[in-house]
Design a protein around this motif. Structure first.
Motif, mmCIF file in Angstrom:
data_model
loop_
_atom_site.group_PDB
_atom_site.id
_atom_site.type_symbol
_atom_site.label_atom_id
_atom_site.label_comp_id
_atom_site.label_asym_id
_atom_site.label_seq_id
_atom_site.Cartn_x
_atom_site.Cartn_y
_atom_site.Cartn_z
ATOM 1 N N ALA A 67 32.884 26.338 -8.133
ATOM 2 C CA ALA A 67 33.411 24.694 -8.009
ATOM 3 C C ALA A 67 34.786 24.659 -7.963
ATOM 4 N N THR A 68 35.102 23.869 -6.935
ATOM 5 C CA THR A 68 36.772 23.745 -6.964
ATOM 6 C C THR A 68 37.156 22.400 -6.808
ATOM 7 N N PRO A 69 36.919 21.383 -7.414
ATOM 8 C CA PRO A 69 36.737 19.745 -7.499
ATOM 9 C C PRO A 69 38.320 19.248 -7.146
ATOM 10 N N ALA A 73 38.771 21.668 -0.619
ATOM 11 C CA ALA A 73 37.339 21.923 -0.480
ATOM 12 C C ALA A 73 36.660 21.726 -1.836
ATOM 13 N N ASP A 74 35.456 21.495 -1.951
ATOM 14 C CA ASP A 74 34.503 21.164 -3.106
ATOM 15 C C ASP A 74 34.208 22.464 -3.777
ATOM 16 N N LEU A 104 23.201 22.152 0.190
ATOM 17 C CA LEU A 104 21.898 21.306 -0.498
ATOM 18 C C LEU A 104 22.041 21.994 -1.828
ATOM 19 N N PHE A 105 22.325 23.122 -2.197
ATOM 20 C CA PHE A 105 22.723 23.431 -3.471
ATOM 21 C C PHE A 105 23.550 22.745 -4.495
ATOM 22 N N ALA A 106 24.777 22.456 -3.769
ATOM 23 C CA ALA A 106 25.867 21.622 -4.262
ATOM 24 C C ALA A 106 25.430 20.268 -4.480
ATOM 25 N N VAL A 107 24.734 19.682 -3.970
ATOM 26 C CA VAL A 107 24.082 18.240 -4.324
ATOM 27 C C VAL A 107 23.028 18.282 -5.237
ATOM 28 N N GLN A 108 22.181 19.313 -5.353
ATOM 29 C CA GLN A 108 20.970 19.576 -6.057
ATOM 30 C C GLN A 108 21.721 19.756 -7.420
ATOM 31 N N VAL A 112 28.718 18.524 -6.018
ATOM 32 C CA VAL A 112 29.184 17.182 -5.656
ATOM 33 C C VAL A 112 27.907 16.170 -5.803
ATOM 34 N N ALA A 113 28.651 14.855 -6.448
ATOM 35 C CA ALA A 113 27.930 13.852 -6.747
ATOM 36 C C ALA A 113 27.232 13.120 -5.382
#
Length: 380
Positions: A67-69, A73-74, A104-108, A112-113
């Motif tokens: 994760a790179t908030p 990039a996210d 999809l993984f990032a959202v689930q 990423v909110a």
């Protein structure tokens, strides 16, 4: 030792996705990651019997995610193509199907909110620096668990994901055409073959099917008679594109290698007839050392970009002129063994391709603690 992972289907591939924090418990440095993944998949065995590999190139894939908030990039991800009957893990390529799953993984997982409506996930492929985005439907901020979207090559439904490759050229070599030519002459096993070599999505070499001795009126055969020629073409192209030095062994994952032909009626892998008016160009690609059952998305991007190059073997086969400098999208319909996939090619006002988009689907299959065999156990 236990390694936590999440198993996803992305498009026509299956990918194990790993949080970098879980990987760091066993592989603190990036150089140690290939050995860990090789052991987890049981890569040394062609059946991958003692690991989580699927025994085929499209089901022997993994990605490690950071994760790179606070970055552009996210998240960052390292894609790995895991060997089958070979403990080697290649990190030089990318995989759009796995990127679909990563979105999809990032959202689930909350990297990423979820927003109300659509949630966009920006992903940076570490090896090439390529930036992709995956847009996932999240109506009312709801995180999707399932969906009804389907893609050619799979009858299974999944969550729809719109996947875009941004500025998808020159990430590995610095140029869309690494040799500077729309068409080169490749020396392959004592023969000369015309080839278009592009660095787009992934490095790829594309050869007229007729010259390679491949008949694309049917895509149900295993290409056994043509594999030595295509594998040798990959090795030759790798040198010409500057992807390896003469003393380096050829890689099995890059460049991608495929054959192209003009649109025509053909028999798909499932025995159905695909009509000539449904597509613009026919394509078969290799995945590692075997024919791809559909087409990898990075290969689809390479085909789309090659079609935009005047006089390339793909443009000649597709009968398409270079993209107009209007910024308007143009579709390229690609006939594959699994059916027809559609790429959307978007150019800027100068006619340079700025984005290639595809419509995909993904689904979470499982979350597991993998009991990874130690090296001594693997060799016993």
């Amino acid at each position: 030792m236990g390694l936590r992972g999440r198993w996803y289907r992305g498009g026509t591939s299956k990918c194990w996705l790993f949080d970098s924090k879980d990987v760091a418990l066993h592989a603190p440095t990036r150089e140690e990651i290939p050995a860990l993944l090789s052991a987890a998949f049981g890569a040394a065995d062609a059946r991958q019997l003692d690991g989580v590999g699927g025994g085929t190139s499209t089901t022997s894939k993994a990605a490690v995610i950071w994760a790179t908030p606070d970055a552009d990039a996210d998240l960052d991800y390292l894609f790995a193509q895991v060997g089958i009957g070979d403990p080697t893990v290649e990190l030089g390529s990318n995989c759009g199907n796995c990127a679909t799953a990563i979105a999809l993984f990032a959202v689930q997982t909350g990297i990423v909110a979820a927003e109300d409506g659509m949630t966009k996930v920006r992903m940076r492929h570490i090896t090439s620096g390529a930036v992709l985005s995956g847009t996932v439907p999240t109506p009312g901020g709801h995180i999707p668990k399932s969906g009804l979207a389907r893609v050619p090559g799979s009858n299974a439904a999944g969550v729809p994901v719109n996947l875009s490759f941004h500025g998808p050229w020159g990430q590995n070599t610095g140029a869309l055409l690494p040799t500077g030519n729309a068409v080169d002459q490749l020396q392959v096993n004592g023969r000369t073959l015309r080839a278009t070599m592009v660095d787009a999505g992934a490095p790829a070499v594309l050869i007229p099917a007729e010259e390679a001795g491949v008949d694309l009126s049917s895509m149900a055969d295993n290409l056994s008679g043509s594999l030595p020629t295509l594998i040798a073409a990959r090795a030759s192209a790798g040198l010409a594109m500057g992807l390896r030095n003469p003393e380096d062994p050829p890689q099995n994952a890059v460049p991608k290698v495929g054959v192209v032909a003009p649109a025509g009626d053909y028999i798909a892998a499932d025995g159905t007839t695909i009509s000539a008016d449904s597509h613009d160009v026919r394509v078969r690609m290799l995945s590692m050392l075997a024919p791809h059952p559909a087409i990898g998305l990075t290969s689809a991007v390479a085909v789309a970009l090659a079609a935009s190059v005047q006089s390339s073997v793909v443009a000649d086969a597709a009968g398409q002129a270079p993209l107009p400098g209007t910024g308007a999208p143009r579709m390229l319909r690609v006939g594959t063994p699994a059916g027809v996939i559609i790429t959307e090619i978007i150019s800027d006002e100068k006619g340079m391709v700025s984005e290639v988009a595809l419509h995909r689907a993904a689904r979470h299959i499982a979350t597991a603690d993998i009991d990874v065999a130690q090296a001594a156990e693997l060799s016993a």
